[in-house]
Design a protein around this motif. Sequence first.
Motif, PDB file in Angstrom:
ATOM      1  N   LEU A  69     -54.836  88.846  46.249  1.00  0.00           N
ATOM      2  CA  LEU A  69     -54.412  88.352  44.930  1.00  0.00           C
ATOM      3  C   LEU A  69     -53.402  87.228  45.185  1.00  0.00           C
ATOM      4  CD1 LEU A  69     -53.952  91.883  43.352  1.00  0.00           C
ATOM      5  CD2 LEU A  69     -55.968  90.417  43.236  1.00  0.00           C
ATOM      6  N   PHE A  70     -53.906  86.020  45.322  1.00  0.00           N
ATOM      7  CA  PHE A  70     -53.089  84.967  45.918  1.00  0.00           C
ATOM      8  C   PHE A  70     -52.182  84.245  44.932  1.00  0.00           C
ATOM      9  CE2 PHE A  70     -57.064  82.979  44.646  1.00  0.00           C
ATOM     10  CZ  PHE A  70     -56.654  81.786  44.091  1.00  0.00           C
ATOM     11  N   ALA A  71     -52.478  84.335  43.638  1.00  0.00           N
ATOM     12  CA  ALA A  71     -51.652  83.608  42.655  1.00  0.00           C
ATOM     13  C   ALA A  71     -51.117  84.581  41.618  1.00  0.00           C
ATOM     14  CB  ALA A  71     -52.483  82.525  41.976  1.00  0.00           C
ATOM     15  N   ASN A  72     -49.825  84.572  41.414  1.00  0.00           N
ATOM     16  CA  ASN A  72     -49.230  85.443  40.409  1.00  0.00           C
ATOM     17  C   ASN A  72     -48.796  84.562  39.230  1.00  0.00           C
ATOM     18  OD1 ASN A  72     -46.287  87.570  40.229  1.00  0.00           O
ATOM     19  ND2 ASN A  72     -48.235  87.765  39.206  1.00  0.00           N
ATOM     20  N   VAL A  73     -49.459  84.752  38.097  1.00  0.00           N
ATOM     21  CA  VAL A  73     -49.208  83.927  36.918  1.00  0.00           C
ATOM     22  C   VAL A  73     -48.210  84.652  36.022  1.00  0.00           C
ATOM     23  CG1 VAL A  73     -50.277  82.781  34.943  1.00  0.00           C
ATOM     24  CG2 VAL A  73     -51.592  83.110  37.045  1.00  0.00           C
ATOM     25  N   ILE A 126     -46.196  79.898  38.392  1.00  0.00           N
ATOM     26  CA  ILE A 126     -47.203  80.443  39.313  1.00  0.00           C
ATOM     27  C   ILE A 126     -46.554  80.621  40.677  1.00  0.00           C
ATOM     28  CG2 ILE A 126     -49.465  80.062  40.374  1.00  0.00           C
ATOM     29  CD1 ILE A 126     -50.280  78.907  37.679  1.00  0.00           C
ATOM     30  N   ARG A 127     -46.589  81.871  41.092  1.00  0.00           N
ATOM     31  CA  ARG A 127     -45.889  82.269  42.313  1.00  0.00           C
ATOM     32  C   ARG A 127     -46.902  82.512  43.416  1.00  0.00           C
ATOM     33  NH1 ARG A 127     -43.505  88.438  42.373  1.00  0.00           N
ATOM     34  NH2 ARG A 127     -43.150  88.559  44.605  1.00  0.00           N
ATOM     35  N   GLU A 128     -46.653  81.936  44.594  1.00  0.00           N
ATOM     36  CA  GLU A 128     -47.499  82.253  45.754  1.00  0.00           C
ATOM     37  C   GLU A 128     -47.290  83.738  46.023  1.00  0.00           C
ATOM     38  OE1 GLU A 128     -49.537  82.954  49.048  1.00  0.00           O
ATOM     39  OE2 GLU A 128     -47.372  83.266  49.122  1.00  0.00           O
ATOM     40  N   ASN A 129     -48.378  84.469  46.237  1.00  0.00           N
ATOM     41  CA  ASN A 129     -48.294  85.936  46.130  1.00  0.00           C
ATOM     42  C   ASN A 129     -48.588  86.659  47.432  1.00  0.00           C
ATOM     43  OD1 ASN A 129     -47.671  87.822  44.133  1.00  0.00           O
ATOM     44  ND2 ASN A 129     -49.815  88.205  43.586  1.00  0.00           N
ATOM     45  N   TYR A 158     -54.620  76.324  42.329  1.00  0.00           N
ATOM     46  CA  TYR A 158     -54.681  77.206  41.155  1.00  0.00           C
ATOM     47  C   TYR A 158     -53.772  76.664  40.039  1.00  0.00           C
ATOM     48  CZ  TYR A 158     -55.007  81.431  38.387  1.00  0.00           C
ATOM     49  OH  TYR A 158     -55.254  82.308  37.361  1.00  0.00           O
ATOM     50  N   ALA A 159     -52.585  76.199  40.424  1.00  0.00           N
ATOM     51  CA  ALA A 159     -51.627  75.689  39.425  1.00  0.00           C
ATOM     52  C   ALA A 159     -52.179  74.448  38.721  1.00  0.00           C
ATOM     53  CB  ALA A 159     -50.292  75.374  40.102  1.00  0.00           C
ATOM     54  N   PHE A 160     -52.791  73.548  39.498  1.00  0.00           N
ATOM     55  CA  PHE A 160     -53.352  72.346  38.872  1.00  0.00           C
ATOM     56  C   PHE A 160     -54.528  72.702  37.958  1.00  0.00           C
ATOM     57  CE2 PHE A 160     -50.827  70.230  42.049  1.00  0.00           C
ATOM     58  CZ  PHE A 160     -50.466  69.046  41.416  1.00  0.00           C
ATOM     59  N   GLU A 161     -55.374  73.626  38.413  1.00  0.00           N
ATOM     60  CA  GLU A 161     -56.501  74.059  37.567  1.00  0.00           C
ATOM     61  C   GLU A 161     -55.971  74.711  36.291  1.00  0.00           C
ATOM     62  OE1 GLU A 161     -59.912  73.921  37.880  1.00  0.00           O
ATOM     63  OE2 GLU A 161     -59.669  72.634  39.625  1.00  0.00           O
ATOM     64  N   HIS A 162     -54.932  75.511  36.442  1.00  0.00           N
ATOM     65  CA  HIS A 162     -54.355  76.196  35.293  1.00  0.00           C
ATOM     66  C   HIS A 162     -53.817  75.178  34.296  1.00  0.00           C
ATOM     67  CE1 HIS A 162     -51.818  78.792  32.890  1.00  0.00           C
ATOM     68  NE2 HIS A 162     -52.460  79.825  33.413  1.00  0.00           N
ATOM     69  N   ALA A 163     -53.135  74.170  34.820  1.00  0.00           N
ATOM     70  CA  ALA A 163     -52.595  73.124  33.943  1.00  0.00           C
ATOM     71  C   ALA A 163     -53.743  72.458  33.182  1.00  0.00           C
ATOM     72  CB  ALA A 163     -51.826  72.095  34.770  1.00  0.00           C
ATOM     73  N   ARG A 164     -54.769  72.089  33.901  1.00  0.00           N
ATOM     74  CA  ARG A 164     -55.907  71.402  33.285  1.00  0.00           C
ATOM     75  C   ARG A 164     -56.549  72.286  32.215  1.00  0.00           C
ATOM     76  NH1 ARG A 164     -60.091  68.904  37.484  1.00  0.00           N
ATOM     77  NH2 ARG A 164     -58.864  66.996  37.477  1.00  0.00           N
ATOM     78  N   GLY A 216     -50.178  88.247  35.708  1.00  0.00           N
ATOM     79  CA  GLY A 216     -51.510  88.494  36.254  1.00  0.00           C
ATOM     80  C   GLY A 216     -51.511  88.131  37.728  1.00  0.00           C
ATOM     81  N   ASN A 217     -52.002  89.055  38.563  1.00  0.00           N
ATOM     82  CA  ASN A 217     -52.176  88.764  39.997  1.00  0.00           C
ATOM     83  C   ASN A 217     -53.631  88.360  40.177  1.00  0.00           C
ATOM     84  OD1 ASN A 217     -49.567  89.849  41.268  1.00  0.00           O
ATOM     85  ND2 ASN A 217     -50.227  91.562  39.990  1.00  0.00           N
ATOM     86  N   MET A 218     -53.851  87.083  40.444  1.00  0.00           N
ATOM     87  CA  MET A 218     -55.216  86.577  40.425  1.00  0.00           C
ATOM     88  C   MET A 218     -55.765  86.397  41.837  1.00  0.00           C
ATOM     89  SD  MET A 218     -55.031  86.454  37.211  1.00  0.00           S
ATOM     90  CE  MET A 218     -56.681  85.906  36.844  1.00  0.00           C
TER      91      MET A 218
END
Length: 358
Positions: A114-118, A139-142, A176-182, A272-274
């Motif tokens: 679960l690499f990205a924690n939103v 977004i936290r590196e997880n 992930y952060a850039f995709e999330h922003a988009r 969310g741990n994604m």
Amino acid sequence: RAAAVARRSYATKVASFTGQKNDKGHYTVPIIEGDGIGPEISEAVKEIYRAAKVPIDWLPVDVTPRLINGKTSIPSETIEAINKHKIALKGPLATPVGKGHVSLNLTLRRTFNLFANVRPCKSIKGYKTPYDNVDTVLIRENTEGEYSGIEHTVVPGVVQSIKLITRGASERVCRYAFEHARNTGKSKVLVVHKATVMKLGDGLFLEAALAVAKDYPDISVHTELIDNTCLKMVTDPSPYQEYVMVMPNLYGDIMSDLCSGLIGGLGLTPSGNMGVETSIFEAVHGSAPDIAGKGVANPTALLLSSVMMLQHMGLSSHADKIENAVLTTLASGPENITRDLRGSASTKHFTEQVISRL
Ligand code: NAD
């Protein structure tokens, strides 16, 4: 409109959900009720979901730690269930301080990659705090950083705790952060770091972020030192509404509690741990041993985590319905909110109030 704005804040929307419905047309969702207040707040979520007729069958799973080949692990049936259903909702798990088993939270993040924690954090309309304009997405590196668990005693009185940073994990979470922003209509990503001191470790994280940014010409990239972000955030959080923030593990853990404090405390903030295929949704807070078993815990953070989960599963109308009921209850006065929010309601009363607003 309120729901649309909220949907943007609590959306995860990057890794797609591939879980299958069962023969009743429901999704099966493994639930880890957790320690301390975990069972009380999980019960509140289940009651509200029953009343809202959400098409979910809960599957309670056990995470009692086991030592396998000297490593902390969780029962294989639990791993299989979460892998099969691609999703889980999780209550808080207590971790022994300084000794004992490895944190089960870390074990879960590693087991399912679960690499990205939103961690979204949004002021609650109608609940007064010093600022009413907090709307951050962090977004936290997880998976690594100071939480890699690589520690050893060099000689008595001298310990090394290794902060591990890899280009691969840094690029993955930044992408992930850039995709999330988009996907959520934000045009700026803020990379938070301390590469002035940790020149190699945070330097690599920053370098990876700037490399990923080249693939997103529609999103502008900004950088800031973690101490400066803390200062500016508590002075005036409003400029941070425009950004998706991304940062190494420990900074994200601390910074997200700071953001929680700005909106009324840990009882309110979801996460969310994604992973690539699997995601686990949980409150930011811990097991709150000081109030466990007293019937006064605030279930909001777990409820809003479950709202993030529903959005991830594509059950947006159920997500909106529950979120609106929670937010309107929180705005309905001190008699209907829990003590952590300076109210007087029990968990049970709060739950009934949410149900009455569905
Ligand atoms: P905590 O978050 O459990 O509690 C901090 C304070 O916030 C306490 O005063 C508590 O009563 C209050 N609080 C937290 N959640 C609340 C809620 N829903 N309603 C009302 N009040 C709430 O942090 P802690 O005391 O530092 O940690 C306790 C345990 O939880 C530790 O074992 C820690 O390792 C664990 N922990 C687990 C997670 C997780 O499972 N993701 C996260 C953080 C801490």
